[in-house]
Design an enzyme around this catalytic site. Structure first.
Site, PDB file in Angstrom:
ATOM      1  N   GLU A 224     -19.892  48.241 -30.485  1.00  0.00           N
ATOM      2  CA  GLU A 224     -20.228  47.212 -31.485  1.00  0.00           C
ATOM      3  C   GLU A 224     -19.883  47.835 -32.862  1.00  0.00           C
ATOM      4  OE1 GLU A 224     -21.494  44.291 -31.070  1.00  0.00           O
ATOM      5  OE2 GLU A 224     -21.605  44.689 -29.047  1.00  0.00           O
TER       6      GLU A 224
ATOM      7  N   ASP B 201     -13.104  48.622 -27.342  1.00  0.00           N
ATOM      8  CA  ASP B 201     -13.091  49.653 -26.117  1.00  0.00           C
ATOM      9  C   ASP B 201     -12.403  50.772 -26.414  1.00  0.00           C
ATOM     10  OD1 ASP B 201     -14.384  47.963 -24.737  1.00  0.00           O
ATOM     11  OD2 ASP B 201     -12.917  47.309 -23.495  1.00  0.00           O
TER      12      ASP B 201
ATOM     13  N   GLU C 184     -11.783  42.958 -28.123  1.00  0.00           N
ATOM     14  CA  GLU C 184     -12.485  43.592 -27.150  1.00  0.00           C
ATOM     15  C   GLU C 184     -11.564  44.826 -26.728  1.00  0.00           C
ATOM     16  OE1 GLU C 184     -15.755  42.964 -26.245  1.00  0.00           O
ATOM     17  OE2 GLU C 184     -15.351  41.874 -27.615  1.00  0.00           O
TER      18      GLU C 184
HETATM   19 ZN   LIG Z   1     -17.144  43.252 -27.898  1.00  0.00          ZN
END
Ligand SMILES: [Zn+2]
Length: 511
Positions: free
Chosen positions: A136, A205, A201
């Site tokens: 996040e 990561d 995403e």
């Molecule tokens: Zn995410």
């Protein structure tokens, strides 16, 4: 839509509502967003939008106004941020928890990050929780939300986004209305555009993984948690847990993270006691208290726990919630007995009631959490003197623990000592600024002491903290009509009133 699910959904609703209403309806309490015609939003604008959304979230019943849980999340988050070099100097971060059993976490504009109690409980190790948090944080440091909001379809919406955050409460108190709005085709289209993209995403990561590793956590935690989510998804009736809807997870992503983990040497990282206590507290706070007592009892009986101190802490908390006060006192003694026999933790021996106390370190607030619970148990059993002894000793050992500070003031107020409570608040306000809970307690003290002018003065600051500037101005005007203040107090109220009126006038002019 589940009544308690805010977060991204709330966030979408703001965007959706902003399309349906003209910008000036709620323009009376707008933050200053500056020039919104440019194609990108600045950190300052993002922060202002986030603040406006947070005011609504804080007013929601699912918002966990719990200083200990928030304190833990912020300690953990700051530990991750300070060991990464991703965060820009002008970025700020705030972590908070929602009482919601669904597994979800989300980032809002302006660095605000929410974690559902369901997600914190589902994490099986601190490194797993830190893994989600690092992901996040990476969405925030990489400005993914700002980038999405800067798309051409959103230009010109920002003023109304902030203004319409104010309308959210109204729509949420009538969930049907909110649902109707979200059901429109337009809403669906916007929602799908606002989900993080696969590119975002992957970036979150990669960067999150580095943050997690640098901060000294077990990097395996990230893939372990995502795998747990993926598996859980198979058993959910409506498909995946909410987290997966906003952060699309693929086997490819999990494999990527696992590959990164494999390149590093294995590192065993023990969980802090704080992590276990916070999870135990969240479990004790959830749903039916009698059921929770039975669950803690059965885990303790079968020795199915990761940390016995935390399990006994959770049981005592659940008993207190279940109004089994006598047994709570008995279990508290049992908790102290276990602490004394655990040689892996450092204890202070000179506690006022003869009980051991955990020694605080930078990331360890557990000692204070146990003392705050102990005092509550004593108060519930009407052992008032014992409770106050605990507060005094504990506040010497843990002077900055907010829960102890608020609880001590409340106990003084409830035992007809508003004068001492007020003196303590005044001492605290020299160190703690703009704390809504302290202002609230201050207003109560003045009310108990019959200082009506100062009561309304303090209430005005509560409203300022909530972003309700008009209500704050009204309170100050009432305060000025009370004639029990001295010259210094009157002129200070007049000055504050002028300042707020100027602020509101300036905000209106910007629209
Ligand atoms: Zn995410």
């Amino acid at each position: 839509m589940n009544n308690h699910q805010i977060g991204m959904k709330l966030y979408y609703s703001i965007i959706v509502l902003s399309l349906l209403f003209p910008a000036n309806i709620f323009a009376n309490e707008l933050p200053d967003l500056g020039d919104i015609s440019q194609a990108t939003i600045t950190t300052h604008q993002e922060r202002q939008i986030g603040l406006q959304i947070m005011r609504q979230i804080r007013a929601d019943p699912s918002y966990l106004n719990d200083a200990e849980i928030a304190g833990y999340l912020n300690n953990l988050g700051n530990r991750l941020i300070s060991s990464s070099n991703e965060a820009k100097p002008d970025q700020s971060f705030e972590f908070f928890a929602l009482q919601d059993p669904s597994i979800n976490a989300f980032a809002l504009p302006g660095g605000f990050m929410g974690f559902n109690s369901g997600l914190i409980i589902a994490a099986q190790s601190e490194s797993e929780l830190a893994g989600v948090m690092a992901h996040e944080i990476a969405h925030v440091t990489q400005k993914h939300l700002a980038r999405m909001l800067s798309g051409p379809q959103y230009i010109g919406l920002f003023a109304s986004i902030a203004a319409l955050a104010l309308a959210i409460l109204a729509s949420r108190s009538n969930p049907q209305a909110g649902q109707a709005v979200l059901a429109t085709a337009q809403a669906g289209a916007i929602q799908s555009q606002l989900n993080f993209t696969r590119k975002h995403e992957k970036e979150a990561d990669r960067i999150g993984f580095n943050i997690l590793n640098k901060a000294g956590f077990d990097p395996h935690g990230m893939s372990a948690f995502f795998e747990r989510l993926q598996n859980a998804g198979r058993y959910y009736e409506n498909g995946a847990p909410s987290y997966l809807r906003t952060h699309p997870l693929t086997y490819e992503r999990i494999a990527d993270i696992e590959n990164r983990t494999r390149e590093l040497s294995y590192r065993q990282v023990p969980d802090s006691i704080d992590f276990h206590l916070v999870r135990a507290k969240l479990k004790a706070l959830q749903g039916n208290s009698t059921d929770r007592v039975m669950e803690f009892d059965s885990r303790l009986q079968d020795k199915r726990y990761a940390n016995e101190i935390a399990e006994r802490y959770g049981l005592t908390y659940a008993l207190l919630r279940d109004k089994q006060y006598k047994r709570a006192d008995k279990e508290l003694n049992e908790l102290y007995r276990v602490m004394q026999s655990d040689h892996s933790i450092s204890l202070l021996k000179n506690h006022s009631l003869g009980n051991p106390v955990l020694v605080e370190s930078e990331y360890l607030q557990s000692g204070a959490m146990i003392e705050a619970l102990a005092a509550r148990v004593k108060l519930a059993n009407k052992q008032i003197q014992d409770a106050f002894k605990i507060y005094q000793t504990a506040l010497n050992t843990y002077p900055q623990h907010r829960a102890l500070i608020y609880d001590y003031i409340t106990a003084l107020l409830n035992h007809q000592n508003a004068k001492a409570a007020l003196e303590f608040i005044n001492k605290q306000s020299q160190i703690i600024h703009d704390d809504i809970n302290l202002y609230r307690l201050e207003a109560q003290c003045h009310s108990a002491l019959g200082n009506h002018m100062l009561q309304h003065r303090a209430q005005a600051e509560v409203y300022v903290q909530e972003g309700k500037y008009r209500a704050a101005i009204e309170q100050l005007e009432i305060a000025l009509r009370k004639d029990n203040g001295n010259f210094y107090q009157l002129s200070s109220i007049e000055a504050r009133l002028r300042q707020l009126k100027e602020f509101v006038a300036a905000s209106e002019k910007k629209q």
